[in-house]
Design a protein around this motif. Structure first.
Motif, PDB file in Angstrom:
ATOM      1  N   MET A   1      36.828  43.490  40.164  1.00 22.40           N
ATOM      2  CA  MET A   1      36.999  42.125  39.649  1.00 22.40           C
ATOM      3  C   MET A   1      38.223  42.026  38.739  1.00 22.40           C
TER       4      MET A   1
ATOM      5  N   CYS B   1      41.228  41.684  40.823  1.00 25.43           N
ATOM      6  CA  CYS B   1      41.343  40.338  41.403  1.00 25.43           C
ATOM      7  C   CYS B   1      41.709  39.281  40.366  1.00 25.43           C
TER       8      CYS B   1
ATOM      9  N   ILE C   1      34.074  37.714  35.241  1.00 25.42           N
ATOM     10  CA  ILE C   1      33.023  38.303  36.077  1.00 25.42           C
ATOM     11  C   ILE C   1      32.905  39.798  35.802  1.00 25.42           C
ATOM     12  N   ALA C   2      34.032  40.465  35.547  1.00 29.25           N
ATOM     13  CA  ALA C   2      33.976  41.891  35.218  1.00 29.25           C
ATOM     14  C   ALA C   2      33.197  42.135  33.933  1.00 29.25           C
TER      15      ALA C   2
END
Length: 203
Positions: free
Chosen positions: A45, A48, A53-54
């Protein structure tokens, strides 16, 4: 080059950790492999550009959910032989769900490869210079404020329900009387005995 190496490293570790999670005979080892998969998914994540989200993966899933799984597995007396027997019983249903999920993945890949997905025309576009966390915060507390508060109320009701179920009145359970314990004197709790030689203490 470094990004490609990091991507393949994290992706390979996620796949290996997921495979080890479902094939480990020891449930504690399975939870530890699951935590490893979450950490590597968080790395993906980050590559990206989805750092929010990580952080959720590390804080919520690793810090709360996986640790809760680990405590439940270690503290409860679970008959794993019976669980394995149940796995064989429901293997056909699980296979049907696995095939359905695999078909959905292939359909999604085909839709992505076919093109036509206009990702730049989103419902809530964000400027390029705004970080992801700030953009998510702006959306949560403006456009999706009522939905966010509704989710908070659902979690609050679940927490209250868990507390009520835990503290419900149950028969055969001795309650703690703190005032009686504090007012207890040492002479009421102990008794001096002088048993004869060769005899034990009468309780």
């Amino acid at each position: 080059m470094i990004q490609a190496i990091a991507f393949y490293l994290f992706a390979a570790m996620v796949l290996l950790s997921g495979f080890a999670t479902i094939t480990s005979r020891n449930p504690v080892h399975s939870v530890l492999w699951l935590i490893m998969a979450f950490f590597n998914a968080a790395g993906l994540m980050l590559l990206c550009g989805a750092e929010f989200i990580a952080m959720l993966l590390v804080i919520v899933y690793v810090g709360a959910v996986a640790v809760l799984f680990l405590f439940v597995v270690m503290m409860l007396d679970i008959d794993f032989a019976e669980l394995r027997a149940g796995f064989v019983r429901y293997a056909a249903i699980g296979l049907v769900f696995a095939v359905a999920l695999a078909c959905e993945i292939f359909i999604a890949i085909g839709a992505w490869s076919a093109g036509g997905l206009k990702l730049d025309q989103r419902i809530a576009p964000t400027p390029d210079k705004v970080p992801n966390i700030q953009a998510i915060g702006n959306l949560l507390y403006s456009h999706y404020l009522y939905v966010f508060e509704g989710a908070g109320l659902v979690l609050l009701v679940a927490m209250i329900g868990a507390i009520v179920l835990t503290h419900r009145a149950r028969g055969g359970v001795k309650g703690q009387n703190i005032s009686r314990q504090v007012a207890r004197r040492p002479q009421d709790a102990t008794r001096n005995m002088q048993p004869p030689v060769g005899q034990g203490v009468e309780l």
